[in-house]
Write a protein that holds these residues in place. Sequence first.
Motif, PDB file in Angstrom:
ATOM      1  N   MET A 102      31.322  20.697  36.280  1.00 23.02           N
ATOM      2  CA  MET A 102      31.326  20.657  37.827  1.00 23.02           C
ATOM      3  C   MET A 102      30.587  19.337  38.232  1.00 23.02           C
ATOM      4  SD  MET A 102      32.487  23.390  38.954  1.00 23.02           S
ATOM      5  CE  MET A 102      33.675  23.255  37.919  1.00 23.02           C
ATOM      6  N   TRP A 103      29.624  18.774  37.331  1.00 27.61           N
ATOM      7  CA  TRP A 103      29.248  17.464  37.842  1.00 27.61           C
ATOM      8  C   TRP A 103      30.158  16.336  37.637  1.00 27.61           C
ATOM      9  CZ3 TRP A 103      28.315  13.213  34.317  1.00 27.61           C
ATOM     10  CH2 TRP A 103      27.561  12.196  35.097  1.00 27.61           C
ATOM     11  N   ASP A 124      30.396  12.092  45.255  1.00 26.25           N
ATOM     12  CA  ASP A 124      29.197  11.514  45.560  1.00 26.25           C
ATOM     13  C   ASP A 124      28.765  10.719  44.259  1.00 26.25           C
ATOM     14  OD1 ASP A 124      26.751  10.594  46.547  1.00 26.25           O
ATOM     15  OD2 ASP A 124      26.106  12.559  47.202  1.00 26.25           O
ATOM     16  N   GLY A 125      28.663   9.568  44.300  1.00 25.53           N
ATOM     17  CA  GLY A 125      28.169   8.972  42.788  1.00 25.53           C
ATOM     18  C   GLY A 125      26.648   9.082  42.714  1.00 25.53           C
ATOM     19  N   GLU A 158      30.192  14.409  54.093  1.00 28.62           N
ATOM     20  CA  GLU A 158      29.154  13.243  53.945  1.00 28.62           C
ATOM     21  C   GLU A 158      28.116  13.666  53.104  1.00 28.62           C
ATOM     22  OE1 GLU A 158      29.188  10.233  55.420  1.00 28.62           O
ATOM     23  OE2 GLU A 158      30.999  10.801  56.177  1.00 28.62           O
ATOM     24  N   SER A 159      27.570  14.808  53.104  1.00 32.18           N
ATOM     25  CA  SER A 159      26.636  15.299  52.089  1.00 32.18           C
ATOM     26  C   SER A 159      26.951  16.546  51.362  1.00 32.18           C
ATOM     27  CB  SER A 159      25.261  15.789  52.870  1.00 32.18           C
ATOM     28  OG  SER A 159      24.455  16.373  52.089  1.00 32.18           O
ATOM     29  N   VAL A 160      27.352  16.068  50.127  1.00 30.71           N
ATOM     30  CA  VAL A 160      28.129  17.044  49.083  1.00 30.71           C
ATOM     31  C   VAL A 160      27.020  18.315  48.734  1.00 30.71           C
ATOM     32  CG1 VAL A 160      29.310  17.090  46.907  1.00 30.71           C
ATOM     33  CG2 VAL A 160      29.727  15.172  48.243  1.00 30.71           C
ATOM     34  N   ILE A 161      26.036  17.863  48.424  1.00 29.33           N
ATOM     35  CA  ILE A 161      25.194  18.978  47.994  1.00 29.33           C
ATOM     36  C   ILE A 161      24.744  20.159  49.225  1.00 29.33           C
ATOM     37  CG2 ILE A 161      22.432  19.410  47.398  1.00 29.33           C
ATOM     38  CD1 ILE A 161      24.043  18.579  45.018  1.00 29.33           C
ATOM     39  N   ALA A 162      24.721  19.432  50.278  1.00 26.25           N
ATOM     40  CA  ALA A 162      24.481  20.316  51.352  1.00 26.25           C
ATOM     41  C   ALA A 162      25.429  21.226  51.843  1.00 26.25           C
ATOM     42  CB  ALA A 162      23.914  19.465  52.695  1.00 26.25           C
ATOM     43  N   PHE A 163      26.562  20.637  51.787  1.00 25.93           N
ATOM     44  CA  PHE A 163      28.003  21.346  51.758  1.00 25.93           C
ATOM     45  C   PHE A 163      28.024  22.561  50.951  1.00 25.93           C
ATOM     46  CE2 PHE A 163      32.386  22.197  51.443  1.00 25.93           C
ATOM     47  CZ  PHE A 163      32.829  22.421  52.554  1.00 25.93           C
TER      48      PHE A 163
END
Length: 111
Positions: free
Chosen positions: A34-35, A42-43, A75-80
């Motif tokens: 997944m990473w 998002d690098g 924009e924010s992958v983690i938040a999404f």
Amino acid sequence: QPIFIKFPRPAVMSGRDGVEKFPPQPDIPFAEAMWRQLKRLDGSLTRHQVAELCEGRKPEDVRRAVHAARRTRPESVIAFIKGAMGKVVQSEQPAPRKGVGRLKGTEDPYA
């Protein structure tokens, strides 16, 4: 009228040649896979952040959220992804119930 045309041969490798040129990759842990997918979006993501996202989750839920992130490119992958997966619901084990004791003052053990 007959038409004589030469068609190009398809680019095909024999089985052994393909395996030698492109050896099979070893299996990797789920969080690592997944990473690798999220790193393209998002690098700045670290392995640790993605491992925390995957911890305690069903793989189907994580895959669904990652695919949604790949489609929408937020924009924010983690938040999404956190929003797409929702909160972790902890299950509770009920306390074992005690059986009904014997009635006092009776000789019958089945009473």
